[in-house]
Structure formats: structure tokens, C-alpha cells
Design a protein around this motif. Structure first.
Motif, PDB file in Angstrom:
ATOM      1  N   LEU B  21       0.829  -1.207   0.000  1.00 10.23           N
ATOM      2  CA  LEU B  21       0.000   0.000   0.000  1.00 10.23           C
ATOM      3  C   LEU B  21       0.862   1.255   0.000  1.00 10.23           C
ATOM      4  N   ALA B  22       1.901   1.259   0.840  1.00 13.23           N
ATOM      5  CA  ALA B  22       2.789   2.420   0.910  1.00 13.23           C
ATOM      6  C   ALA B  22       3.463   2.660  -0.435  1.00 13.23           C
ATOM      7  N   GLY B  23       3.968   1.564  -1.040  1.00 10.46           N
ATOM      8  CA  GLY B  23       4.626   1.703  -2.335  1.00 10.46           C
ATOM      9  C   GLY B  23       3.675   2.216  -3.394  1.00 10.46           C
ATOM     10  N   ARG B  24       2.433   1.703  -3.344  1.00 12.13           N
ATOM     11  CA  ARG B  24       1.450   2.122  -4.333  1.00 12.13           C
ATOM     12  C   ARG B  24       1.166   3.613  -4.234  1.00 12.13           C
ATOM     13  N   ILE B  25       0.991   4.093  -3.016  1.00 14.33           N
ATOM     14  CA  ILE B  25       0.709   5.524  -2.844  1.00 14.33           C
ATOM     15  C   ILE B  25       1.882   6.358  -3.342  1.00 14.33           C
ATOM     16  N   MET B  84       3.075  15.786  -4.176  1.00 10.83           N
ATOM     17  CA  MET B  84       4.291  15.643  -3.384  1.00 10.83           C
ATOM     18  C   MET B  84       3.990  15.517  -1.898  1.00 10.83           C
ATOM     19  N   GLU B  85       2.857  16.064  -1.466  1.00  7.77           N
ATOM     20  CA  GLU B  85       2.584  16.001  -0.039  1.00  7.77           C
ATOM     21  C   GLU B  85       2.338  14.567   0.408  1.00  7.77           C
ATOM     22  N   LYS B  86       1.760  13.730  -0.496  1.00 16.65           N
ATOM     23  CA  LYS B  86       1.550  12.334  -0.124  1.00 16.65           C
ATOM     24  C   LYS B  86       2.881  11.614   0.036  1.00 16.65           C
ATOM     25  N   VAL B  87       3.831  11.922  -0.878  1.00 14.78           N
ATOM     26  CA  VAL B  87       5.161  11.315  -0.762  1.00 14.78           C
ATOM     27  C   VAL B  87       5.777  11.677   0.581  1.00 14.78           C
ATOM     28  N   ALA B  88       5.666  12.960   0.926  1.00 14.82           N
ATOM     29  CA  ALA B  88       6.235  13.415   2.194  1.00 14.82           C
ATOM     30  C   ALA B  88       5.547  12.739   3.368  1.00 14.82           C
ATOM     31  N   LYS B  89       4.217  12.545   3.246  1.00 14.57           N
ATOM     32  CA  LYS B  89       3.456  11.959   4.357  1.00 14.57           C
ATOM     33  C   LYS B  89       3.851  10.503   4.575  1.00 14.57           C
ATOM     34  N   VAL B  90       3.965   9.733   3.465  1.00 15.14           N
ATOM     35  CA  VAL B  90       4.355   8.329   3.611  1.00 15.14           C
ATOM     36  C   VAL B  90       5.741   8.237   4.226  1.00 15.14           C
ATOM     37  N   ASN B  91       6.621   9.126   3.788  1.00 23.52           N
ATOM     38  CA  ASN B  91       7.967   9.169   4.334  1.00 23.52           C
ATOM     39  C   ASN B  91       7.943   9.418   5.837  1.00 23.52           C
ATOM     40  N   HIS B 113      -6.392   5.815   4.866  1.00 19.64           N
ATOM     41  CA  HIS B 113      -7.127   7.076   4.914  1.00 19.64           C
ATOM     42  C   HIS B 113      -6.259   8.264   4.546  1.00 19.64           C
ATOM     43  N   ILE B 114      -5.261   8.045   3.671  1.00 19.91           N
ATOM     44  CA  ILE B 114      -4.300   9.118   3.413  1.00 19.91           C
ATOM     45  C   ILE B 114      -4.962  10.307   2.718  1.00 19.91           C
ATOM     46  N   ASP B 115      -6.028  10.034   1.978  1.00 19.92           N
ATOM     47  CA  ASP B 115      -6.696  11.152   1.296  1.00 19.92           C
ATOM     48  C   ASP B 115      -7.297  12.139   2.283  1.00 19.92           C
ATOM     49  N   ASP B 116      -7.708  11.641   3.455  1.00 24.40           N
ATOM     50  CA  ASP B 116      -8.276  12.546   4.454  1.00 24.40           C
ATOM     51  C   ASP B 116      -7.175  13.257   5.236  1.00 24.40           C
ATOM     52  N   LEU B 117      -6.015  12.586   5.328  1.00 25.91           N
ATOM     53  CA  LEU B 117      -4.938  13.179   6.138  1.00 25.91           C
ATOM     54  C   LEU B 117      -4.213  14.281   5.395  1.00 25.91           C
TER      55      LEU B 117
END
Lengths: 151, 256
Positions: B21-25, B84-91, B113-117
Motif C-alpha cells: 500500500l505504501a509503495g502504491r501511494i 508531493m505532499e503524499k510522498v512526504a506523508k508516507v515518508n 485514509h491518506i486522502d483525508d490526512l
């Protein structure tokens, strides 16, 4: 001189604008603008002293690579956040447009001239990135030297 | 005895699922491949899967846990955008997991729920950003100060067209093409009506928000880090985008 200052401000805002498009985190926006300005200043100084197409873009790309890695370490964010906006003022937009335009108008000779400029500039920037990555890898290796030499 | 074995198995499944999941995002948000591999392997190591293997490409991830009872997991990636914010968030989440601030359940929950975060910039701010890129780069590239405002507006229109078509058509190349047509047409109309001075400069500026900068950077990086599948694939993506933009401008130049 006046135009130079205006251009500096413009480069800063172009970095921020691109950051808005690609949804950078809020706290990275300002730094992205500064990265863009720094790399463009290096590019500007070199193109006005040495001239040519290769060297200015190479050192511009190198600056982006190095600065973004340093900032990424400080801010604990991925370095890709900072080198994408930094790249914007170096992109050969004018030449690329002229290539397309001359192809569309049928001036193939002129178009190929512009196309080779585009390839040359893009290649130089990419080479700058490669060297920056190489320097970064060496820096990481040095950290593991005995007696803390790399510090 | 059997109970602990099943529990371990469930846990391994969960870890694999989280990694994929992390890789996919990350891939969907436009991260480079070496970072994806690095993050996935780090999560797996921290979760105790020492022999995990991952094979990530631009269109899918295959991952195996390296333990006997649990097989492999496949995640497919259909569309890619830039966030880019999603990349930063997963990191950030991966760092927090490494530091044991969150456990694997929380990690997976946050990823789902990353879309909400992660907050997107509102459309007007994105459009303003596109205008900023367009207007300022006309000054930087072409030393053309008088055309700043008209380029600002043309760039905003081009981006808005691109944004809305992307929602309705969902073929990125087509929306890029139409946005380029709009940019070219607006620039030429503006010059004909005496609002702008140089049509070429306005088009160059207006195209800048649409130029495939991230795919190009990533293509070079992926190819250099030895990922010979994703590097050229991204290169082709960038090339098709550039061609779409070029055809759009050429058509606008022809008809207006």
C-alpha cells in the motif's frame, strides 16, 4: 540591474508557483523557492561569465542536486520535494517552443537547430544531477571512515 | 501452538499489505523508484521480515515476505498524478514507524485514509500557482516584462482547462493537448486584440505549468539508479506529454 532584481524575485515566485501545482507541503514552499533562486543565480552568473549552453545548465543542475539533498537532511523530507521546483527556471522552454513552431511551419532546418539545443541543455542538467548524486554517495561513504574523518 | 502460528501469519500478511500500500501511494504520487524500494524494504525490516523481496515498476508492485507460510502480494497501479505532499506523508509515517511511535495497525490505517490526512491546495490557489509560474517565467526566459499580466491570465486559463478535463476525460495526454490548444489560441487572440505584445512569449509562459518536469527528472534518476524498466517508461510518458503539448500549439498556430 533593475531587471536582474526583478528576475530574481520572479524565479523565487516561479518555484513557489510550481510548488502549488504539485501540492508541496506548506512548510516546503518557501525553501523550494529559495532552491530555485540559488540554482538560477549560479546559472545566471556562469552564463554571463563563461557563456555557452552546457556549463551554465550543468552547474545549475549540480546546485539543485546538492542544495536539495542538504535541505532534505535538515528538514527530514524527501529531496525530490525540493529539486522539482528548482528545475523550473532552467527548463529550455523557449527552445522547445521554437522547435515545435518551426516544425509546424515547415522550417525543418531551423527546427533541428533548436532541437539539438534542447537536447544539449536537458543533457547538461541531467549530468549535473548525476554528479550531485555521485557527490552525495561519496559523502555517505566518507561518513563511515574510521576515527570520524568524514564529520 | 497453532494459535501463535496463525497470529504470526496474520501479522506477516498485514505487514506485506502495508508495504504494498505504501509503495502504491508513493508511485501514484510521482516518487522516484529508488525511494519506493527503500521505503518498502525499511518498513519490512522494521516489522521483522528480514528476507523480504520487492519488485516495483511503474504499473505494479510485487512483493514477497521471504517466509514460508505467507506468499507474495501484488498491487496494481493504474493512474499516476503528482502529489508531493503524499510522498512526504508516507515518508513521515515510515520514519514514525521506524522510531516505534506508531504500530503497524495505525500505520496501515493512516495509509488507507491518506486522502483525508493530506490536504490538497484548493483549486483557486493551484490556478494562482500556475499563473505565477507562467507570468514569472516569461520575465526570466524572454526578458519580457510588459507581457507579465496577460501571460499570468493565459497560464491560469490553460491550467484550469487541464484540471477540469483531467477530471472528466481521465486521459492525461488528451487534456494536455486541449490545454495547449487553449493556451495557444488565447495568446494569439490577445495579441491580435492588442492586449499582449509577443504571442511567442505568451505561449512559452503559458505552457510552463504543463511541461512534464517531474517525469523527466524521475526518468533520469530511475535510469541512473539502474531501474531499466521504470526509467525508459517514464521517459516515454514525458515524451508523449511533450508531443501532445507540441501538437496542441501547432494546431493553435495553424488555425488562429
Amino acid at each position: 540591474m533593475n531587471l536582474f532584481i526583478i528576475k530574481c524575485i520572479c524565479v523565487y515566485f516561479s518555484g513557489i508557483g510550481f510548488g502549488l501545482i504539485v501540492n508541496l507541503p506548506h512548510r516546503a514552499l518557501n525553501v523550494a523557492g529559495i532552491t530555485a533562486t540559488l540554482s538560477w543565480l549560479v546559472y545566471y552568473v556562469i552564463i554571463n561569465t563563461w557563456g555557452g549552453l552546457g556549463a551554465p545548465n550543468f552547474f545549475g543542475g549540480l546546485t539543485i542536486g546538492l542544495v536539495s539533498v542538504v535541505i532534505a537532511h535538515i528538514k527530514k523530507m524527501p529531496s525530490i520535494l525540493f529539486d522539482v521546483p528548482g528545475l523550473v527556471p532552467l527548463v529550455p522552454g523557449g527552445q522547445a517552443y521554437n522547435t515545435i513552431k518551426n516544425f509546424a511551419l515547415g522550417d525543418y532546418q531551423v527546427a533541428f537547430n533548436y532541437l539539438s539545443e534542447v537536447v544539449w541543455i536537458a543533457g547538461s542538467i541531467a549530468l549535473g544531477f548525476i554528479v550531485a548524486e555521485l557527490i552525495n554517495k561519496i559523502r555517505i561513504k566518507i561518513k563511515y571512515l574510521p576515527f570520524g574523518w568524514g564529520k | 501452538m497453532a494459535d501463535t502460528a496463525t497470529r504470526q501469519e496474520n501479522y506477516d500478511h498485514l505487514v506485506l499489505n502495508t508495504c504494498v500500500l505504501a509503495g502504491r501511494i508513493m508511485i501514484e504520487s510521482g516518487s522516484e523508484m529508488s525511494r519506493v524500494n527503500d521505503t518498502i524494504m525499511r518498513i519490512a525490516k522494521n516489522a521483522g521480515l528480514k528476507d523480504a523481496q520487492v519488485y516495483a515498476t511503474l504499473t505494479g508492485i510485487i512483493m514477497s515476505g521471504g517466509v514460508k507460510e505467507v506468499g507474495a502480494e501484488v498491487g496494481s497501479i493504474d493512474k499516476r498524478a503528482f502529489d508531493m505532499e503524499k510522498v512526504a506523508k508516507v515518508n513521515e509515517l515510515s520514519r514514525a514507524y521506524a522510531a516505534k511511535k506508531i504500530d503497524i495497525y495505525e500505520f496501515r490505517d493512516d495509509l488507507i485514509h491518506i486522502d483525508d490526512l493530506v490536504a490538497n491546495f484548493p483549486l483557486w490557489l493551484q490556478t494562482l500557482g500556475a499563473g505565477l509560474v507562467s507570468g514569472t517565467l516569461v520575465v526570466v526566459f524572454q526578458n519580457n516584462l510588459p507581457d507579465f499580466w496577460i501571460t499570468f491570465i493565459v497560464g491560469m486559463c490553460g491550467w484550469a482547462v487541464y484540471y477540469f478535463l483531467n477530471i472528466y476525460i481521465q486521459i492525461r495526454f488528451l487534456s494536455e493537448f486541449l490545454a495547449a490548444v487553449v493556451v495557444g489560441a488565447l495568446a494569439l487572440i490577445a495579441v491580435k486584440n492588442g492586449i499582449g505584445y509577443k504571442a511567442d512569449d505568451i505561449i512559452i509562459g503559458g505552457m510552463m505549468p504543463l511541461v512534464p518536469g517531474i517525469p523527466l527528472t524521475n526518468a533520469v534518476r530511475d535510469a541512473l539508479s539502474g531501474n531499466l524498466i521504470s526509467g525508459p517508461a517514464r521517459g516515454i510518458e514525458a515524451l508523449i506529454s511533450a508531443c501532445a503539448l507540441g501538437f496542441g500549439v501547432a494546431i493553435a498556430l495553424h488555425f488562429f
